[in-house]
Design a protein around this motif. Sequence first.
Motif, PDB file in Angstrom:
ATOM      1  N   GLU A  28       0.817  -1.207   0.000  1.00  5.46           N
ATOM      2  CA  GLU A  28       0.000   0.000   0.000  1.00  5.46           C
ATOM      3  C   GLU A  28       0.857   1.267   0.000  1.00  5.46           C
ATOM      4  O   GLU A  28       0.425   2.316  -0.473  1.00  5.46           O
ATOM      5  N   LYS A  29       2.064   1.166   0.530  1.00  3.30           N
ATOM      6  CA  LYS A  29       2.976   2.317   0.526  1.00  3.30           C
ATOM      7  C   LYS A  29       3.689   2.472  -0.808  1.00  3.30           C
ATOM      8  O   LYS A  29       4.183   3.556  -1.123  1.00  3.30           O
ATOM      9  N   CYS A  30       3.746   1.368  -1.565  1.00  3.39           N
ATOM     10  CA  CYS A  30       4.474   1.378  -2.850  1.00  3.39           C
ATOM     11  C   CYS A  30       3.544   1.876  -3.953  1.00  3.39           C
ATOM     12  O   CYS A  30       3.039   1.083  -4.772  1.00  3.39           O
ATOM     13  N   THR A  31       3.295   3.156  -3.963  1.00  7.07           N
ATOM     14  CA  THR A  31       2.353   3.728  -4.931  1.00  7.07           C
ATOM     15  C   THR A  31       2.983   3.959  -6.295  1.00  7.07           C
ATOM     16  O   THR A  31       2.285   4.298  -7.255  1.00  7.07           O
ATOM     17  N   ILE A  47       5.242  -7.424   0.048  1.00  9.68           N
ATOM     18  CA  ILE A  47       6.042  -7.693  -1.148  1.00  9.68           C
ATOM     19  C   ILE A  47       7.461  -8.036  -0.703  1.00  9.68           C
ATOM     20  O   ILE A  47       8.108  -7.236  -0.014  1.00  9.68           O
ATOM     21  N   LYS A  48       7.934  -9.204  -1.097  1.00 14.55           N
ATOM     22  CA  LYS A  48       9.303  -9.607  -0.790  1.00 14.55           C
ATOM     23  C   LYS A  48      10.163  -9.395  -2.029  1.00 14.55           C
ATOM     24  O   LYS A  48       9.879  -9.891  -3.113  1.00 14.55           O
ATOM     25  N   LEU A  49      11.228  -8.625  -1.866  1.00 11.46           N
ATOM     26  CA  LEU A  49      12.204  -8.374  -2.929  1.00 11.46           C
ATOM     27  C   LEU A  49      13.533  -8.913  -2.442  1.00 11.46           C
ATOM     28  O   LEU A  49      13.974  -8.592  -1.343  1.00 11.46           O
ATOM     29  N   TYR A  50      14.169  -9.777  -3.245  1.00 12.78           N
ATOM     30  CA  TYR A  50      15.379 -10.408  -2.740  1.00 12.78           C
ATOM     31  C   TYR A  50      16.344 -10.792  -3.862  1.00 12.78           C
ATOM     32  O   TYR A  50      15.964 -10.925  -5.026  1.00 12.78           O
ATOM     33  N   LYS A  51      17.590 -10.939  -3.456  1.00 10.80           N
ATOM     34  CA  LYS A  51      18.629 -11.405  -4.376  1.00 10.80           C
ATOM     35  C   LYS A  51      18.550 -12.919  -4.429  1.00 10.80           C
ATOM     36  O   LYS A  51      18.700 -13.588  -3.414  1.00 10.80           O
ATOM     37  N   ALA A  52      18.335 -13.456  -5.639  1.00  8.28           N
ATOM     38  CA  ALA A  52      18.249 -14.894  -5.786  1.00  8.28           C
ATOM     39  C   ALA A  52      19.625 -15.511  -5.594  1.00  8.28           C
ATOM     40  O   ALA A  52      20.650 -14.887  -5.913  1.00  8.28           O
ATOM     41  N   PRO A  53      19.711 -16.721  -5.076  1.00  8.64           N
ATOM     42  CA  PRO A  53      21.006 -17.393  -4.928  1.00  8.64           C
ATOM     43  C   PRO A  53      21.697 -17.499  -6.275  1.00  8.64           C
ATOM     44  O   PRO A  53      21.049 -17.743  -7.298  1.00  8.64           O
ATOM     45  N   SER A  54      23.011 -17.324  -6.283  1.00  6.41           N
ATOM     46  CA  SER A  54      23.750 -17.423  -7.529  1.00  6.41           C
ATOM     47  C   SER A  54      23.680 -18.828  -8.060  1.00  6.41           C
ATOM     48  O   SER A  54      23.725 -19.812  -7.303  1.00  6.41           O
ATOM     49  N   GLU A  55      23.585 -18.959  -9.403  1.00  4.15           N
ATOM     50  CA  GLU A  55      23.577 -20.284 -10.019  1.00  4.15           C
ATOM     51  C   GLU A  55      24.994 -20.824 -10.047  1.00  4.15           C
ATOM     52  O   GLU A  55      25.921 -20.156 -10.470  1.00  4.15           O
ATOM     53  N   PRO A  95      24.001  -1.881  -7.929  1.00  2.00           N
ATOM     54  CA  PRO A  95      22.548  -1.878  -8.115  1.00  2.00           C
ATOM     55  C   PRO A  95      21.800  -1.403  -6.880  1.00  2.00           C
ATOM     56  O   PRO A  95      22.123  -1.779  -5.761  1.00  2.00           O
ATOM     57  N   VAL A  96      20.804  -0.547  -7.106  1.00  4.37           N
ATOM     58  CA  VAL A  96      19.922  -0.079  -6.037  1.00  4.37           C
ATOM     59  C   VAL A  96      18.482  -0.161  -6.544  1.00  4.37           C
ATOM     60  O   VAL A  96      18.234  -0.176  -7.749  1.00  4.37           O
ATOM     61  N   PHE A  97      17.542  -0.219  -5.615  1.00  4.10           N
ATOM     62  CA  PHE A  97      16.122  -0.294  -5.980  1.00  4.10           C
ATOM     63  C   PHE A  97      15.416   0.984  -5.550  1.00  4.10           C
ATOM     64  O   PHE A  97      15.634   1.495  -4.458  1.00  4.10           O
ATOM     65  N   ARG A  98      14.556   1.458  -6.446  1.00  3.49           N
ATOM     66  CA  ARG A  98      13.787   2.676  -6.191  1.00  3.49           C
ATOM     67  C   ARG A  98      12.295   2.375  -6.200  1.00  3.49           C
ATOM     68  O   ARG A  98      11.838   1.470  -6.891  1.00  3.49           O
ATOM     69  N   ILE A  99      11.566   3.168  -5.450  1.00  2.07           N
ATOM     70  CA  ILE A  99      10.116   3.240  -5.585  1.00  2.07           C
ATOM     71  C   ILE A  99       9.837   4.648  -6.068  1.00  2.07           C
ATOM     72  O   ILE A  99      10.013   5.620  -5.326  1.00  2.07           O
TER      73      ILE A  99
END
Length: 415
Positions: free
Chosen positions: A330-333, A406-414, A376-380
Amino acid sequence: MSVVKEAVSQLGLQSFNLCVACSGGLDSTVLLTALVQLGLKPSVLHINYQLRGEESEKDEAFVRALAWKHGLTIEVVRCPIEYTKGKGINLQAAAREFRHDLFRRFLRESPVNRVLLAHHSDDQVETFFLQLLRGSGIFGLGGMHPERNGMIRPFLELSKAELKAFALENKIRWREDASNEENNYKRNQFRNLIIPKLMESNPELNHSILLMQSVFRDTQEEIRKNIKPQLQQWEKQYRISFSEWTRLTMDKQILCCFYFGWPVRTIKRIQALEASELSARIDKTPIFRTKDGFSWNANFAEIMHWEFKIEEVEFLPDTFNKWEVYLDSEKCTSPITCGFATALDKMSPIGVNGTSSIFKLLKDSGIPEQWRSSYPVFRIGEEITWIPGISVSKKYLATSSTSLIIKLYKAPSEL
């Protein structure tokens, strides 16, 4: 078509944003057409290297027309001539580096992006001989993987002849690159001269090599399983001691190079670093000597091919780490996007009163100045909300009362 259908069902390609690297040649044209026949709508990337004059322009026009025919979006990138031509430049290596930079750029734009490439079993066999010539271990001799670091190759079990038969049966047109018949490069020499001659004595040569590569890849997986926890620990620390490094077998050292995106020659350079035969930095790599080992600070998104994922979850975890963040929907408009920071960007991180400069947070975490604009950075919207592995903003965080997390995450490296 069965191979492509199997790849689609196994890899769940329907849930990804697909981009096909299409040169206009047989292989990539068949791949693009097959995906369209399966009901998928990939975007198209065509790179015009501007090396064959009018023929390069005709290739571009052909791919543009192909994309238009199927109603697909297309991006055409023209590689500067000076990038691939000049004294001391290896044309094929430079071209490969250029297109892989584009692939990585596309993969960074969204965690659901994937690049599809049309390499086939003949390419695998050529790669085997090239790696053998270079003295590679099993990680080179094992060849390409069907899926690795966001790049998918669904044709690795098909031969060039099978692709051509499919194209002819389906009346698919393609462009021929006359440079493939020239023997100025090692790959072409193997393709046009050496492998055909060897197959005169052993018609089953390709099958034998492909089987051997499969065994090598299985062995790779065993080695990966054994060293995976250590690799992940080093990935967090960005440093390895010389004592830890020298205890690794050669195969494990090669795996480290593949995992962190270093050329295999780095192994000898690290030995020279330890013996103080080199300066504190290995040229053209991100590696630097430390007091008792070496460290690396560089464009992590490109070198380690970080992949991020986003999903909805019902509950917050009992413990948190800096490689994942839980946001209140709800905050991520505004849209959540991945990008890079500037020297003017600030954030209100957890545990800090007021705001902090993003570059200062990066500096305090040991990221060198020359790489802070590439982390890398993430923005709203316009606001930075998360610096993976380093810090997160208080503003958009989910709480125990959040209705949709909402879960945002770095996936494990392959591995």
